[in-house]
Design a protein around this motif. Structure first.
Motif, PDB file in Angstrom:
ATOM      1  N   ARG A  42      45.536  42.656  31.303  1.00  0.00           N
ATOM      2  CA  ARG A  42      45.587  43.299  29.993  1.00  0.00           C
ATOM      3  C   ARG A  42      46.137  44.715  30.111  1.00  0.00           C
ATOM      4  O   ARG A  42      45.886  45.411  31.085  1.00  0.00           O
ATOM      5  N   ARG A  43      46.900  45.098  29.108  1.00  0.00           N
ATOM      6  CA  ARG A  43      47.312  46.492  28.937  1.00  0.00           C
ATOM      7  C   ARG A  43      46.714  46.945  27.625  1.00  0.00           C
ATOM      8  O   ARG A  43      47.142  46.524  26.551  1.00  0.00           O
ATOM      9  N   GLY A  44      45.659  47.736  27.716  1.00  0.00           N
ATOM     10  CA  GLY A  44      44.892  48.037  26.518  1.00  0.00           C
ATOM     11  C   GLY A  44      44.197  46.775  26.052  1.00  0.00           C
ATOM     12  O   GLY A  44      43.510  46.099  26.829  1.00  0.00           O
ATOM     13  N   ASP A  45      44.386  46.401  24.783  1.00  0.00           N
ATOM     14  CA  ASP A  45      43.775  45.177  24.260  1.00  0.00           C
ATOM     15  C   ASP A  45      44.761  44.008  24.247  1.00  0.00           C
ATOM     16  O   ASP A  45      44.464  42.946  23.715  1.00  0.00           O
ATOM     17  N   ARG A  46      45.936  44.199  24.836  1.00  0.00           N
ATOM     18  CA  ARG A  46      46.971  43.160  24.823  1.00  0.00           C
ATOM     19  C   ARG A  46      46.922  42.331  26.102  1.00  0.00           C
ATOM     20  O   ARG A  46      46.953  42.864  27.202  1.00  0.00           O
ATOM     21  N   LEU A  47      46.846  41.002  25.945  1.00  0.00           N
ATOM     22  CA  LEU A  47      46.857  40.089  27.080  1.00  0.00           C
ATOM     23  C   LEU A  47      48.298  39.869  27.531  1.00  0.00           C
ATOM     24  O   LEU A  47      49.176  39.591  26.710  1.00  0.00           O
ATOM     25  N   ILE A  48      48.549  39.980  28.842  1.00  0.00           N
ATOM     26  CA  ILE A  48      49.897  39.844  29.397  1.00  0.00           C
ATOM     27  C   ILE A  48      49.960  38.567  30.221  1.00  0.00           C
ATOM     28  O   ILE A  48      49.157  38.371  31.142  1.00  0.00           O
ATOM     29  N   ALA A  49      50.908  37.697  29.905  1.00  0.00           N
ATOM     30  CA  ALA A  49      51.107  36.453  30.661  1.00  0.00           C
ATOM     31  C   ALA A  49      52.060  36.718  31.825  1.00  0.00           C
ATOM     32  O   ALA A  49      53.202  37.130  31.612  1.00  0.00           O
TER      33      ALA A  49
ATOM     34  N   LEU B 271      46.981  29.460  51.744  1.00  0.00           N
ATOM     35  CA  LEU B 271      47.193  29.755  50.325  1.00  0.00           C
ATOM     36  C   LEU B 271      45.882  29.751  49.554  1.00  0.00           C
ATOM     37  O   LEU B 271      45.628  30.622  48.717  1.00  0.00           O
ATOM     38  N   LEU B 272      45.034  28.768  49.829  1.00  0.00           N
ATOM     39  CA  LEU B 272      43.745  28.694  49.139  1.00  0.00           C
ATOM     40  C   LEU B 272      42.834  29.845  49.557  1.00  0.00           C
ATOM     41  O   LEU B 272      42.095  30.393  48.731  1.00  0.00           O
ATOM     42  N   ARG B 273      42.884  30.220  50.832  1.00  0.00           N
ATOM     43  CA  ARG B 273      42.057  31.330  51.300  1.00  0.00           C
ATOM     44  C   ARG B 273      42.467  32.625  50.619  1.00  0.00           C
ATOM     45  O   ARG B 273      41.621  33.407  50.180  1.00  0.00           O
ATOM     46  N   ARG B 274      43.782  32.861  50.515  1.00  0.00           N
ATOM     47  CA  ARG B 274      44.244  34.089  49.859  1.00  0.00           C
ATOM     48  C   ARG B 274      43.832  34.101  48.392  1.00  0.00           C
ATOM     49  O   ARG B 274      43.384  35.117  47.865  1.00  0.00           O
ATOM     50  N   ALA B 275      43.994  32.981  47.712  1.00  0.00           N
ATOM     51  CA  ALA B 275      43.618  32.912  46.301  1.00  0.00           C
ATOM     52  C   ALA B 275      42.113  33.082  46.128  1.00  0.00           C
ATOM     53  O   ALA B 275      41.643  33.790  45.238  1.00  0.00           O
ATOM     54  N   GLY B 276      41.333  32.445  47.001  1.00  0.00           N
ATOM     55  CA  GLY B 276      39.881  32.538  46.917  1.00  0.00           C
ATOM     56  C   GLY B 276      39.359  33.915  47.231  1.00  0.00           C
ATOM     57  O   GLY B 276      38.398  34.381  46.632  1.00  0.00           O
ATOM     58  N   ARG B 277      39.992  34.601  48.179  1.00  0.00           N
ATOM     59  CA  ARG B 277      39.542  35.932  48.549  1.00  0.00           C
ATOM     60  C   ARG B 277      39.691  36.887  47.374  1.00  0.00           C
ATOM     61  O   ARG B 277      38.842  37.744  47.141  1.00  0.00           O
ATOM     62  N   SER B 278      40.771  36.730  46.606  1.00  0.00           N
ATOM     63  CA  SER B 278      40.963  37.606  45.450  1.00  0.00           C
ATOM     64  C   SER B 278      39.820  37.465  44.463  1.00  0.00           C
ATOM     65  O   SER B 278      39.380  38.414  43.856  1.00  0.00           O
ATOM     66  N   ALA B 279      39.338  36.218  44.294  1.00  0.00           N
ATOM     67  CA  ALA B 279      38.271  35.980  43.323  1.00  0.00           C
ATOM     68  C   ALA B 279      36.926  36.470  43.818  1.00  0.00           C
ATOM     69  O   ALA B 279      36.040  36.741  43.025  1.00  0.00           O
ATOM     70  N   GLU B 280      36.773  36.594  45.162  1.00  0.00           N
ATOM     71  CA  GLU B 280      35.467  36.958  45.697  1.00  0.00           C
ATOM     72  C   GLU B 280      35.278  38.463  45.810  1.00  0.00           C
ATOM     73  O   GLU B 280      34.169  38.945  45.956  1.00  0.00           O
ATOM     74  N   GLU B 281      36.379  39.230  45.790  1.00  0.00           N
ATOM     75  CA  GLU B 281      36.248  40.665  45.853  1.00  0.00           C
ATOM     76  C   GLU B 281      35.891  41.203  44.469  1.00  0.00           C
ATOM     77  O   GLU B 281      35.386  40.487  43.619  1.00  0.00           O
TER      78      GLU B 281
ATOM     79  N   SER C 251      44.297  46.518  33.237  1.00  0.00           N
ATOM     80  CA  SER C 251      43.171  45.882  33.924  1.00  0.00           C
ATOM     81  C   SER C 251      43.566  44.483  34.374  1.00  0.00           C
ATOM     82  O   SER C 251      44.323  43.780  33.696  1.00  0.00           O
ATOM     83  N   VAL C 252      43.037  44.084  35.531  1.00  0.00           N
ATOM     84  CA  VAL C 252      43.279  42.755  36.095  1.00  0.00           C
ATOM     85  C   VAL C 252      41.931  42.153  36.442  1.00  0.00           C
ATOM     86  O   VAL C 252      41.177  42.721  37.247  1.00  0.00           O
ATOM     87  N   ASN C 253      41.607  41.020  35.815  1.00  0.00           N
ATOM     88  CA  ASN C 253      40.387  40.286  36.138  1.00  0.00           C
ATOM     89  C   ASN C 253      40.733  39.264  37.209  1.00  0.00           C
ATOM     90  O   ASN C 253      41.483  38.320  36.956  1.00  0.00           O
TER      91      ASN C 253
ATOM     92  N   PRO D 232      35.724  41.839  40.808  1.00  0.00           N
ATOM     93  CA  PRO D 232      36.292  40.983  39.766  1.00  0.00           C
ATOM     94  C   PRO D 232      37.255  41.705  38.841  1.00  0.00           C
ATOM     95  O   PRO D 232      38.058  41.073  38.170  1.00  0.00           O
ATOM     96  N   LEU D 233      37.192  43.032  38.767  1.00  0.00           N
ATOM     97  CA  LEU D 233      38.026  43.761  37.813  1.00  0.00           C
ATOM     98  C   LEU D 233      38.669  44.968  38.492  1.00  0.00           C
ATOM     99  O   LEU D 233      37.989  45.817  39.064  1.00  0.00           O
ATOM    100  N   LEU D 234      39.999  45.013  38.423  1.00  0.00           N
ATOM    101  CA  LEU D 234      40.767  46.150  38.922  1.00  0.00           C
ATOM    102  C   LEU D 234      41.313  46.905  37.720  1.00  0.00           C
ATOM    103  O   LEU D 234      41.809  46.288  36.767  1.00  0.00           O
TER     104      LEU D 234
END
Length: 242
Positions: free
Chosen positions: A161-168, A132-142, A152-154, A144-146
């Motif tokens: 975010r969708r446009g300027d709106r932050l999505i929880a 679980l930690l490896r999967r989470a860490g790998r996402s952060a190391e590739e 957009s996904v940081n 940074p922004l999709l």
């Protein structure tokens, strides 16, 4: 109780100081997990109830949550939901003696990333925590922004975010969106989504409910990005594309 007997001769995975929060109301179980995970290289805090877990999270957010379902003040499902509603973005491993399909589906719907049924072996616990930690860490190391269209996904902050709106998003919703995003314009089947998001196979309705929740958050503005391809699966694409 967990078994300490290893299942193979392979070396057990070790941590590098990642912070874990173990939530279990059984003092013996909590002590065993704290000792085992501590010796394996993790920094471990424990809590005996939901209220203590919420306080511990506020004091120092962990990198992973090991969560017993049966707690004295609130069950683990409710605690997981509370954390997600408060903005928590971390992998969650449920520990429980409840092994029904309904309980598993509930756990995954609340944001669980994995589900370990008691009794379990300590080597299996360590392997799952490490994965679980490896999967989470790998996402952060590739990257940074999709991005796709105005979505957009940081991957470092896990902010969407969708446009300027932050999505929880819950952790499970985030994993599904990221999976669709890195496979944009492709059709992903329900089976592929289950294998990626949960590493388990359930009825198709579980995926449909998750997609519906994600759509309500992401596609509340035009153009819609998450599309159903009937008979095949789901795709992140612009209308008319593909």
């Amino acid at each position: 109780m967990p078994s300490a007997s290893p299942t193979s001769d392979a070396p057990l995975p070790r941590g590098t100081g990642q912070r874990l929060l173990v939530v279990d109301d059984d003092p013996r179980m909590a002590e065993l997990l704290e000792t085992t995970l501590g010796l394996a290289g993790y920094t471990v805090a424990t809590a005996g109830c939901g209220a203590q877990a919420l306080s511990a999270y506020e004091a120092q957010p962990p990198d992973l949550l090991v969560l017993d379902v049966m707690l004295p003040d609130m069950d683990g499902f409710r605690l997981c939901r509370r954390l997600v509603e408060n903005g928590a973005r971390l992998p969650v491993l449920f520990l429980t003696a409840r092994d029904s399909v309904e309980d598993r589906v509930t756990g995954f719907a609340m944001g669980a990333d994995d589900y370990l049924t008691k009794p379990f072996s300590l080597p299996e616990l360590l392997a799952r925590v490490h994965a679980l930690l490896r999967r989470a860490g790998r996402s952060a190391e590739e990257s940074p922004l999709l991005r796709f269209a105005d979505l957009s996904v940081n991957e470092r902050s896990r902010r969407v975010r969708r446009g300027d709106r932050l999505i929880a998003l819950s952790p499970t919703e985030y994993k599904l969106l990221r999976y669709l995003l890195i496979n944009a314009d492709q059709v992903m089947s329900k089976e592929q989504i289950m294998d990626h998001v949960w590493q388990h196979r359930f009825g198709a309705g579980v995926v449909e409910k998750l997609v519906s929740r994600l759509r309500a958050k992401v596609d509340d503005r035009s153009p819609a990005l998450i599309h159903t391809v009937r008979g095949f699966g789901y795709s992140l694409r612009l209308p008319g594309g593909g």
